[in-house]
Design a protein around this motif. Sequence first.
Motif, PDB file in Angstrom:
ATOM      1  N   ALA A  17       0.505  -1.481   0.587  1.00 46.44           N
ATOM      2  CA  ALA A  17      -0.231   0.487  -0.091  1.00 46.44           C
ATOM      3  C   ALA A  17       0.670   1.243  -0.297  1.00 46.44           C
ATOM      4  CB  ALA A  17      -1.480  -0.144   1.397  1.00 46.44           C
TER       5      ALA A  17
ATOM      6  N   LYS B 164      -4.292  -4.462  -0.764  1.00 46.14           N
ATOM      7  CA  LYS B 164      -3.165  -4.424  -0.598  1.00 46.14           C
ATOM      8  C   LYS B 164      -2.073  -4.706  -1.406  1.00 46.14           C
ATOM      9  CE  LYS B 164      -3.708  -2.254   4.182  1.00 46.14           C
ATOM     10  NZ  LYS B 164      -3.173  -0.878   3.986  1.00 46.14           N
TER      11      LYS B 164
ATOM     12  N   ARG C  97      -5.282   0.512  -2.937  1.00 49.24           N
ATOM     13  CA  ARG C  97      -3.583   0.459  -1.573  1.00 49.24           C
ATOM     14  C   ARG C  97      -3.978   1.084  -0.668  1.00 49.24           C
ATOM     15  NH1 ARG C  97      -1.867  -1.140  -6.726  1.00 49.24           N
ATOM     16  NH2 ARG C  97      -1.647  -3.020  -7.249  1.00 49.24           N
TER      17      ARG C  97
END
Length: 969
Positions: free
Chosen positions: A181, A276, A362
């Motif tokens: 992320a 993510k 993300r």
Amino acid sequence: MYTALTDTVTDSLHPLLEQNWQRFEEKLNAVEGVSPELLTELTRVSVGSDFVSEQLSRSPVLLQDLLTSGDLHRSYEPDYYATALTQRLSGIDAENDLHRELRLFRNREQVRIIWRDLTRRADMRETTRDLSLMADACIDGALNWLYDSACERWGTPYGIGESGEKEQQRLVVMGMGKLGANELNLSSDIDLIFSFPENGQTDGEKKCLENQDFFIRVGKKLIQALDNMTVDGFVFRVDMRLRPFGSASPLAASFDAMEMYYQEQGRDWERYAMIKARIVAGDKQAGAQLMQRLRPFVYRKYIDFSAFESLREMKEMINREVRRKGREQNVKLGSGGIREVEFIAQAFQLIRGGRDSRLQQRELCNILPLLPDSVGMPQEAVDDLLNAYEFLRNAEHAIQAVADRQTQELPMDDKEQLRLAYSMGFEQWDAFYDQLEAHRANVRRHFADVIAPAEEQEEGQTENAAEEWLELWDGALNQEQGIIFLAEKGYDDAEAAYKQLVDLYRSRTVQMLQQIGMERLRAVLPTLLAEVSRTDNATETLSRVLTLVSAVLRRSAYLVLLAENPGALKQLVRLCSASEWFSEKLAKQPILLDELIDQRTLYTPPDKGQISNELRQQLLRIPEEDTEQLMEALRYFKNAVTLRVAASEITGALPLMKVSDYLTWTAEAVLNVVLEIAWRNLSEKHGVPMKSPGVPCDPNFIVVGYGKVGGIELSYGSDLDLVFVHNADPNLFTDGDKQIANSVFFTRLGQRIIHILNTFTPSGQLYEVDMRLRPSGNSGLLVSSLKAFTEYQKKEAWTWEHQALVRARVVAGDPTLQREFEAVRAEILESQRESGALKTEVVEMRQKMRDHLGSKNTQNTEKPVFHLKQDRGGIVDIEFMTQFNVLAYAHEHPSLTEFTDNIRILEGVEACGLMSADEAESLREAYISFRSVGHSLTLQGRSSEIADDELRESRDLVATSWDKMMLDA
């Protein structure tokens, strides 16, 4: 110069400033371009980070370099790290040099990032972005160097592309969690998954490798390059446990294998993790194709409200971990922490991401602003969450900046608290903590609105009722009044109940309680005593509940758990009323009280697949090398599932046969994990044993369960009858640096498995293991080869050992060897035997068991008893009859060897026409009745003996069948 700077910090921090200042003061004199502004920043950084102070003292040119380049005071372009590291690694010839350059690069950039973060030249998002970009560059730069080196050594890996032509293969590195992320913190682990497009092999001149083998070797080298601790430190700690099947699986998998796993095996927590996921290094073009193939697993086409429940369960699991480890003051995992903000965003991503592609991002800070429009979340709530998230992440960075150490715990030391407050821009700890608590309160409130289930509104007792119970406890009522009061409240033996309460009150443990412990006890007692009074066996229940209370008095957090969760208290009383076993289990391991909180899971044990996946999910959070913690986690998991099964049986939610299924599935899941742990421990030290020259074992080892575990008939507290079998050449050796013979390896493997299962830890024993059914019993080898096992069964085994083989079943290990063992078992059981001689041997063995184990040994003549298992007409008679039928008739009816449990064997005997339907049904009903009573006795803490006049009809039916089958000529 130093004296002027002390005016900028509080007196309490002067010693810390002076200590770090002295580290690099001489080096600072040689730095050009030092301005008053720089000195002010240096003061803040030296107070906030021992790590930066150490790096500046170790490297005289570091600060000069950062100043001259301008890097200290400018934001980087996104491609800076990759470009700078590529230049730095050009011309590197040796792997050791690669490791050194990566670490020096990381240390320089870490100093810059911490400096900019503590001085607020960079905001939180820039800090996390820079850390993630640096990680990307280090992973990709190291991978490129190692890939080229590996190709020189083993050749270039190729696969067949869609065009049918050979295509060069490269590793694809997927970053998970905060790395994926772009949200790394100052001391994050990096969670990685390795994959490659296709199977194939390298084109090496001297030695060709399968693509998977090639990429596993490269992957191991990459982990070492990043994770190993050297004199220059480390680059990033690497965690590979989020890959499919976790630590039990190969380090790298093909795209097809990845897609198949997530389609067929992927769990809710893996959906959460995959949100993510991002390709961070390697072949990014191929990686994009992989992500596209995996996207349907993450984002569903429909609005998926089941995500709420999944996230609630994950949050509760984290809460339990927080409570167990005392992490309430953890800015990430504690209540109102970073994790709760993440869960809010990801809940809506999982629920609506399939329909709203905007949510397929993300970064949390990009998702939250979308929620007012996408799901109708109030803008005020989003603002609260964003502000809280930034404050919490800044606090997390300030905590980690001190020593470059992975922690999110608020400091307990006064000096460290003041240091953290200073780094966060506060003069005093209280001012910082008040603002932290305000943010956490906002997060808690919004988390409850979105995810937390509505708490049941329990009607509490009136204040007067509580006072009445406390008057009894405090001794305000004399003995006669107390007994009358308890009788009026419903206690069946009020005098005994009164004595129990007085004994507890006068106990040394209660008298020595600190004030907070006594307050917690008084908070829970009125509700507890009132709830107990409502049971049919109130005095007996009170005794059981007070045993638990006594056990947790010194750990009074458990009393708080009951006081704040009326539903859990009610279930505790209900289950203790029904089962002494239940109360004893909780008293020995009160941490299991957590399981009572959620009735949805308490009375719904996980099925076979869920048991295995829940266990692996819990173990993912424990370092592989921490065997002690793994052993504790295994014991907690086994006890927690057993508790849930017992609760379901006590309340009638599970029938007997299902109870045994769940207990057996739990044992199988545990055994598979224990085998993996033991194998990993030994193979890391000695290498992998060789099945044949050049062919490694994988693992060519099985655990065979006999008796109750083999027959899928485990009960509470059952031991495990096990036999270990391997299928490797005992004369070959392992392939590690510390080679040992295969036979030694497998013996140690068996010993290690037994050690993990048998050892008593603070949570008790996992399982008691009995190995006496192995070839030659206690005098035989601990682990047999399949060949030796077969020869023993054919030439030396006694009839009773063939009887035991009827209930033998592979419960863990290599599937290929399992099939080979099953073929051997079938061959032995299907051997033709002389019926008369067989019957004589079975009857003689049964008589010996009755003589030694039957109820006559109780010496009870006034009140004769019946032993459910060993007496005439009991469980073992039925077991011996089923075993006799298999051994006598399997050569004519091979289907009799298919199953190992008595119920299905009896069904097979009936289907083959060897027993009438009525007789077979009578035996099955009797068997289930006996075992059901046995389970009930165990839960009541009693032995396997009942009054001689009980179950008389079933016993007579079994005895009649025995005489007819085994004694008639």
